[in-house]
Design a protein around this motif. Sequence first.
Motif, PDB file in Angstrom:
ATOM      1  N   GLU A  19      14.341  48.715  77.931  1.00 28.19           N
ATOM      2  CA  GLU A  19      14.193  48.123  76.599  1.00 28.19           C
ATOM      3  C   GLU A  19      12.726  47.807  76.316  1.00 28.19           C
ATOM      4  N   LYS A  20      12.006  47.479  77.374  1.00 27.54           N
ATOM      5  CA  LYS A  20      10.591  47.113  77.233  1.00 27.54           C
ATOM      6  C   LYS A  20       9.679  48.332  77.128  1.00 27.54           C
ATOM      7  N   GLN A  21      10.005  49.395  77.898  1.00 31.97           N
ATOM      8  CA  GLN A  21       9.185  50.610  77.858  1.00 31.97           C
ATOM      9  C   GLN A  21       9.905  51.756  78.559  1.00 31.97           C
ATOM     10  N   ASN A  22       9.555  52.975  78.195  1.00 26.79           N
ATOM     11  CA  ASN A  22      10.076  54.150  78.883  1.00 26.79           C
ATOM     12  C   ASN A  22       9.495  54.174  80.287  1.00 26.79           C
ATOM     13  N   MET A  23      10.308  54.590  81.269  1.00 25.40           N
ATOM     14  CA  MET A  23       9.849  54.606  82.655  1.00 25.40           C
ATOM     15  C   MET A  23      10.442  55.796  83.389  1.00 25.40           C
ATOM     16  N   TYR A  24       9.776  56.201  84.452  1.00 25.11           N
ATOM     17  CA  TYR A  24      10.325  57.201  85.355  1.00 25.11           C
ATOM     18  C   TYR A  24      10.974  56.457  86.524  1.00 25.11           C
ATOM     19  N   GLY A  25      11.779  57.165  87.314  1.00 24.52           N
ATOM     20  CA  GLY A  25      12.602  56.547  88.340  1.00 24.52           C
ATOM     21  C   GLY A  25      11.869  55.627  89.298  1.00 24.52           C
ATOM     22  N   TYR A  26      10.827  56.131  89.922  1.00 26.89           N
ATOM     23  CA  TYR A  26      10.095  55.325  90.903  1.00 26.89           C
ATOM     24  C   TYR A  26       9.497  54.082  90.240  1.00 26.89           C
ATOM     25  N   GLN A  27       9.067  54.227  89.010  1.00 30.09           N
ATOM     26  CA  GLN A  27       8.500  53.111  88.259  1.00 30.09           C
ATOM     27  C   GLN A  27       9.570  52.035  88.019  1.00 30.09           C
ATOM     28  N   ILE A  28      10.783  52.458  87.722  1.00 33.65           N
ATOM     29  CA  ILE A  28      11.889  51.518  87.531  1.00 33.65           C
ATOM     30  C   ILE A  28      12.129  50.728  88.821  1.00 33.65           C
ATOM     31  N   ILE A  29      12.166  51.441  89.947  1.00 33.63           N
ATOM     32  CA  ILE A  29      12.384  50.792  91.250  1.00 33.63           C
ATOM     33  C   ILE A  29      11.313  49.743  91.516  1.00 33.63           C
ATOM     34  N   ARG A  30      10.069  50.119  91.347  1.00 33.50           N
ATOM     35  CA  ARG A  30       8.955  49.198  91.635  1.00 33.50           C
ATOM     36  C   ARG A  30       8.925  48.018  90.673  1.00 33.50           C
ATOM     37  N   GLU A  31       9.200  48.267  89.395  1.00 32.63           N
ATOM     38  CA  GLU A  31       9.170  47.188  88.404  1.00 32.63           C
ATOM     39  C   GLU A  31      10.315  46.203  88.648  1.00 32.63           C
ATOM     40  N   LEU A  32      11.461  46.704  89.033  1.00 34.88           N
ATOM     41  CA  LEU A  32      12.589  45.832  89.359  1.00 34.88           C
ATOM     42  C   LEU A  32      12.244  44.956  90.563  1.00 34.88           C
ATOM     43  N   GLU A  33      11.628  45.541  91.565  1.00 31.23           N
ATOM     44  CA  GLU A  33      11.188  44.755  92.728  1.00 31.23           C
ATOM     45  C   GLU A  33      10.174  43.697  92.315  1.00 31.23           C
ATOM     46  N   ARG A  34       9.203  44.094  91.520  1.00 33.69           N
ATOM     47  CA  ARG A  34       8.145  43.173  91.107  1.00 33.69           C
ATOM     48  C   ARG A  34       8.709  42.002  90.301  1.00 33.69           C
ATOM     49  N   GLN A  35       9.519  42.302  89.304  1.00 31.92           N
ATOM     50  CA  GLN A  35      10.028  41.246  88.441  1.00 31.92           C
ATOM     51  C   GLN A  35      11.031  40.335  89.150  1.00 31.92           C
ATOM     52  N   SER A  36      11.702  40.842  90.176  1.00 27.71           N
ATOM     53  CA  SER A  36      12.670  40.022  90.910  1.00 27.71           C
ATOM     54  C   SER A  36      12.059  39.400  92.167  1.00 27.71           C
ATOM     55  N   GLN A  37      10.759  39.550  92.337  1.00 29.24           N
ATOM     56  CA  GLN A  37      10.052  39.062  93.522  1.00 29.24           C
ATOM     57  C   GLN A  37      10.696  39.606  94.789  1.00 29.24           C
ATOM     58  N   GLN A  38      10.972  40.904  94.785  1.00 31.02           N
ATOM     59  CA  GLN A  38      11.523  41.680  95.900  1.00 31.02           C
ATOM     60  C   GLN A  38      12.974  41.337  96.257  1.00 31.02           C
ATOM     61  N   VAL A  39      13.672  40.599  95.408  1.00 32.89           N
ATOM     62  CA  VAL A  39      15.087  40.331  95.666  1.00 32.89           C
ATOM     63  C   VAL A  39      15.899  41.605  95.425  1.00 32.89           C
ATOM     64  N   PHE A  40      15.587  42.319  94.345  1.00 32.41           N
ATOM     65  CA  PHE A  40      16.286  43.556  94.021  1.00 32.41           C
ATOM     66  C   PHE A  40      15.442  44.740  94.460  1.00 32.41           C
ATOM     67  N   SER A  41      15.978  45.498  95.376  1.00 36.96           N
ATOM     68  CA  SER A  41      15.286  46.679  95.884  1.00 36.96           C
ATOM     69  C   SER A  41      16.292  47.833  95.902  1.00 36.96           C
ATOM     70  N   LEU A  42      16.054  48.811  95.059  1.00 34.49           N
ATOM     71  CA  LEU A  42      16.950  49.961  94.967  1.00 34.49           C
ATOM     72  C   LEU A  42      16.363  51.152  95.704  1.00 34.49           C
ATOM     73  N   GLN A  43      17.238  51.939  96.278  1.00 33.39           N
ATOM     74  CA  GLN A  43      16.839  53.229  96.834  1.00 33.39           C
ATOM     75  C   GLN A  43      17.028  54.260  95.723  1.00 33.39           C
ATOM     76  N   GLU A  44      16.310  55.363  95.808  1.00 31.41           N
ATOM     77  CA  GLU A  44      16.461  56.415  94.802  1.00 31.41           C
ATOM     78  C   GLU A  44      17.904  56.897  94.740  1.00 31.41           C
ATOM     79  N   GLY A  45      18.567  56.951  95.892  1.00 30.40           N
ATOM     80  CA  GLY A  45      19.952  57.391  95.944  1.00 30.40           C
ATOM     81  C   GLY A  45      20.916  56.446  95.239  1.00 30.40           C
ATOM     82  N   THR A  46      20.469  55.230  94.961  1.00 28.31           N
ATOM     83  CA  THR A  46      21.268  54.273  94.195  1.00 28.31           C
ATOM     84  C   THR A  46      20.901  54.334  92.722  1.00 28.31           C
ATOM     85  N   LEU A  47      19.607  54.442  92.429  1.00 22.70           N
ATOM     86  CA  LEU A  47      19.138  54.413  91.044  1.00 22.70           C
ATOM     87  C   LEU A  47      19.576  55.635  90.252  1.00 22.70           C
ATOM     88  N   TYR A  48      19.397  56.828  90.808  1.00 19.18           N
ATOM     89  CA  TYR A  48      19.633  58.030  90.008  1.00 19.18           C
ATOM     90  C   TYR A  48      21.085  58.197  89.574  1.00 19.18           C
TER      91      TYR A  48
END
Length: 111
Positions: A19-48
């Motif tokens: 909703e905030k911006q268009n992102m590619y997969g790895y960027q989504i993973i890293r941004e989710l980690e950053r915003q959750s202070q590393q509580v949420f960490s997805l693997q590519e096999g989960t995200l895609y």
Amino acid sequence: MDKRFMAFGTSMLVLKLLEKQNMYGYQIIRELERQSQQVFSLQEGTLYPVLHSLEQQGAVTSFQKTADNGRVRKYYAITPQGTALLKEKAAQWDTYQTAVNHVMGGVPFAI
């Protein structure tokens, strides 16, 4: 964090990031980690699979774009249908979170 808790809200969190911006997969993973202070960490096999499911539902669309380093990346963007789905999921989450907080805090849930 128990992965069962993550499964409940992963698509909601992905939609919120998009909703905030268009992102590619790895960027989504890293941004989710950053915003959750590393509580949420997805693997590519989960995200895609989540992204593909959202795409099939019409909640996100994808497009290819060449990055500054010359790599072609697949970006994801939220659609109007995705924005509506995000609002629905956020309302469900709010109800769930409120009920859990009332039970955990000992405060009865007012209907």
